[in-house]
Design a protein around this motif. Structure first.
Motif, PDB file in Angstrom:
ATOM      1  N   ASP A   1     -28.328  24.692  50.202  1.00  0.00           N
ATOM      2  CA  ASP A   1     -29.234  25.291  49.162  1.00  0.00           C
ATOM      3  C   ASP A   1     -28.368  25.201  47.620  1.00  0.00           C
ATOM      4  OD1 ASP A   1     -31.379  26.595  47.951  1.00  0.00           O
ATOM      5  OD2 ASP A   1     -29.914  28.257  47.733  1.00  0.00           O
ATOM      6  N   ALA A   2     -26.961  25.325  47.827  1.00  0.00           N
ATOM      7  CA  ALA A   2     -26.362  25.358  46.678  1.00  0.00           C
ATOM      8  C   ALA A   2     -26.245  24.081  46.241  1.00  0.00           C
ATOM      9  CB  ALA A   2     -24.871  26.255  46.818  1.00  0.00           C
ATOM     10  N   VAL A   3     -26.028  23.097  46.958  1.00  0.00           N
ATOM     11  CA  VAL A   3     -25.946  21.626  46.449  1.00  0.00           C
ATOM     12  C   VAL A   3     -27.559  21.257  45.907  1.00  0.00           C
ATOM     13  CG1 VAL A   3     -25.479  19.250  46.955  1.00  0.00           C
ATOM     14  CG2 VAL A   3     -24.014  21.251  47.917  1.00  0.00           C
ATOM     15  N   PHE A   4     -28.193  21.751  46.273  1.00  0.00           N
ATOM     16  CA  PHE A   4     -29.447  21.214  45.880  1.00  0.00           C
ATOM     17  C   PHE A   4     -29.729  22.133  44.459  1.00  0.00           C
ATOM     18  CE2 PHE A   4     -30.438  19.990  50.329  1.00  0.00           C
ATOM     19  CZ  PHE A   4     -30.911  18.551  49.986  1.00  0.00           C
ATOM     20  N   ASP A   5     -29.409  23.367  44.339  1.00  0.00           N
ATOM     21  CA  ASP A   5     -29.598  24.012  42.968  1.00  0.00           C
ATOM     22  C   ASP A   5     -28.774  23.483  41.930  1.00  0.00           C
ATOM     23  OD1 ASP A   5     -31.212  26.023  44.167  1.00  0.00           O
ATOM     24  OD2 ASP A   5     -29.559  27.658  44.289  1.00  0.00           O
ATOM     25  N   ARG A   6     -27.409  22.940  42.221  1.00  0.00           N
ATOM     26  CA  ARG A   6     -26.762  22.278  41.483  1.00  0.00           C
ATOM     27  C   ARG A   6     -27.527  20.908  40.995  1.00  0.00           C
ATOM     28  NH1 ARG A   6     -21.057  18.814  42.622  1.00  0.00           N
ATOM     29  NH2 ARG A   6     -21.117  17.727  40.434  1.00  0.00           N
ATOM     30  N   ILE A   7     -28.182  20.242  41.724  1.00  0.00           N
ATOM     31  CA  ILE A   7     -28.678  18.946  41.545  1.00  0.00           C
ATOM     32  C   ILE A   7     -29.903  19.147  40.704  1.00  0.00           C
ATOM     33  CG2 ILE A   7     -30.117  17.023  42.638  1.00  0.00           C
ATOM     34  CD1 ILE A   7     -27.992  17.123  44.762  1.00  0.00           C
ATOM     35  N   GLU A   8     -30.772  20.192  41.126  1.00  0.00           N
ATOM     36  CA  GLU A   8     -32.083  20.397  40.326  1.00  0.00           C
ATOM     37  C   GLU A   8     -31.537  20.828  38.886  1.00  0.00           C
ATOM     38  OE1 GLU A   8     -34.899  21.530  44.054  1.00  0.00           O
ATOM     39  OE2 GLU A   8     -33.734  23.007  42.883  1.00  0.00           O
ATOM     40  N   ARG A   9     -30.450  21.399  38.663  1.00  0.00           N
ATOM     41  CA  ARG A   9     -30.155  22.093  37.401  1.00  0.00           C
ATOM     42  C   ARG A   9     -29.641  21.039  36.546  1.00  0.00           C
ATOM     43  NH1 ARG A   9     -27.000  25.498  39.231  1.00  0.00           N
ATOM     44  NH2 ARG A   9     -24.940  24.448  39.288  1.00  0.00           N
ATOM     45  N   GLU A  10     -28.607  19.997  37.166  1.00  0.00           N
ATOM     46  CA  GLU A  10     -27.682  19.288  36.346  1.00  0.00           C
ATOM     47  C   GLU A  10     -28.640  17.717  36.313  1.00  0.00           C
ATOM     48  OE1 GLU A  10     -23.705  18.826  37.569  1.00  0.00           O
ATOM     49  OE2 GLU A  10     -23.354  21.014  37.654  1.00  0.00           O
TER      50      GLU A  10
END
Length: 390
Positions: A98-107
């Motif tokens: 989830d943290a990786v996907f959050d980063r991807i969606e944000r960046e």
């Protein structure tokens, strides 16, 4: 291979280089590659070590010529590769990373379902990454005279990765077409778009989900992905829609499609000023989708119409979208019938991209033009009626 079915698609191959040499004795060909590498500035000792174990791989050539899965229609292919197990595993991986996907969606503005779908279809979330020696495959396909201009640059890209400590010529394995890792990227794509997602100082798409997912997101962005916009949505279309206006080569704004009676199967349509195409993968009686600008980026990753449509649809399922309404599409053509149709279309001056029995984008466009000329519903879905009329 990539996942048992998906590997047959050569993802994101580099742009053709100037005419590449090919053929002749394999040892002589490798000698020429080594000399070219030295000419490019690589140290002779490094080049000798890199090519020390290279060997021709006939299994790679057999895989390259065995691509019958391309002939499957959308419903057959999508039902074959989208299983409940893959959906469940996708949701578990979405939570785990989830943290990786959050980063991807944000960046990067790439929705998690998009990358989860690629991860699933390419390698079953990393479980089946392919056991072809990557260097052997790339050199074999460069030596083969079918498409050397696509693969020769990848050999030198792999050499650069080797110099960075991110490629082992004797042990790095992957797809028969040279793709590596959980989302199957070619060496050149790793060089250009690879990201050290876990911060360990290396880019390892084979062992690090963070590296693979962030690199995939970066590559999609570089290919033109529009941040935080939709890509594909199932729709209901009115029976009196002008079918000649459907297809990826025809666009209207979402607002214009809505005025023509196009409705979402679930949720709401995208912003009214977004351009979109009505996509009918199996004609007017089958599933219907609205394809947004991001859908075009899928074709930069993979050239197969059926794979691209399946991957994009699967991404919506992984984010909670409904199962598509299959409808009752008119039976399609067999492989031999498709080849006969393509031959007839070519004879009429259409560019179908080759007589291969595969219903690709160019064949669809030609079919639609002939349907319109013959007074048939111009939905780009070839039928026996069209074949007989031609």
């Amino acid at each position: 291979m990539r996942s048992a079915l998906a590997l047959v698609f050569s993802l994101s191959l580099s742009l053709p280089a100037a005419a590449a040499t090919c053929g002749g004795s394999f040892s002589g060909f490798v000698k020429d590659l080594k000399q070219e590498a030295i000419t490019k500035g690589h140290a002779k000792g490094t080049v000798d070590k890199f090519f020390a174990s290279v060997a021709q791989d006939n299994a790679t050539l057999r895989a390259d010529r065995s691509q019958g899965v391309f002939q499957l229609d959308f419903i057959t292919f999508s039902r074959r590769v989208i299983s409940q197990n893959r959906i469940d595993n996708g949701r578990r991986n979405a939570q785990k990373w989830d943290a990786v996907f959050d980063r991807i969606e944000r960046e990067y503005g790439v929705s998690r379902g998009v990358l989860l779908a690629f991860w699933a279809l390419e390698t079953d979330y990393g479980a089946v990454q392919g056991d072809f020696n990557t260097l052997n495959s790339l050199v074999t396909l460069s030596h083969d005279c079918r498409r050397p201009e696509l693969f020769r640059p990848q050999v030198f890209a792999a050499l650069e990765l080797y110099e960075k400590g991110d490629f082992d010529p004797a042990r790095t394995t992957g797809a028969w077409a040279g793709e590596i890792g959980m989302v199957q990227m070619l060496p050149g794509d790793i060089l250009e778009n690879g990201v050290d997602g876990d911060g360990d100082g290396h880019i390892s798409l084979k062992t690090s989900p963070a590296d693979a997912l962030v690199s995939g997101a970066n590559m999609l962005r570089e290919l033109g992905w529009r941040a935080n916009e939709p890509w594909l949505q199932e729709i209901a279309v009115p029976a009196d829609l002008d079918w000649s206006e459907t297809g990826l080569d025809h666009q209207k704004t979402v607002g214009e499609w809505a005025k023509l009676g196009v409705k979402p199967r679930a949720g709401s349509l995208g912003k009214s000023n977004l351009k979109a195409s009505v996509l009918l993968p199996m004609g007017r009686n089958g599933p219907a989708f609205l394809a947004y600008p991001n859908f075009d980026v899928y074709f930069e990753w993979n050239k197969s119409f059926v794979y691209v449509t399946t991957a994009a649809y699967f991404a919506t399922r992984l984010e909670g979208g409904p199962v598509y309404t299959a409808g009752n599409p008119t039976p399609g053509l067999s492989g031999d019938q498709m080849k006969a149709l393509q031959s007839k279309l070519q004879a009429r001056g259409h560019d179908v991209g080759g007589v291969d029995g595969i219903l690709g984008a160019k064949t669809r466009e030609a079919v639609q033009k002939e349907q319109l000329r013959l007074g048939l519903p111009a939905d780009a879905w070839p039928t026996t009626e069209l074949l007989s009329k031609l």
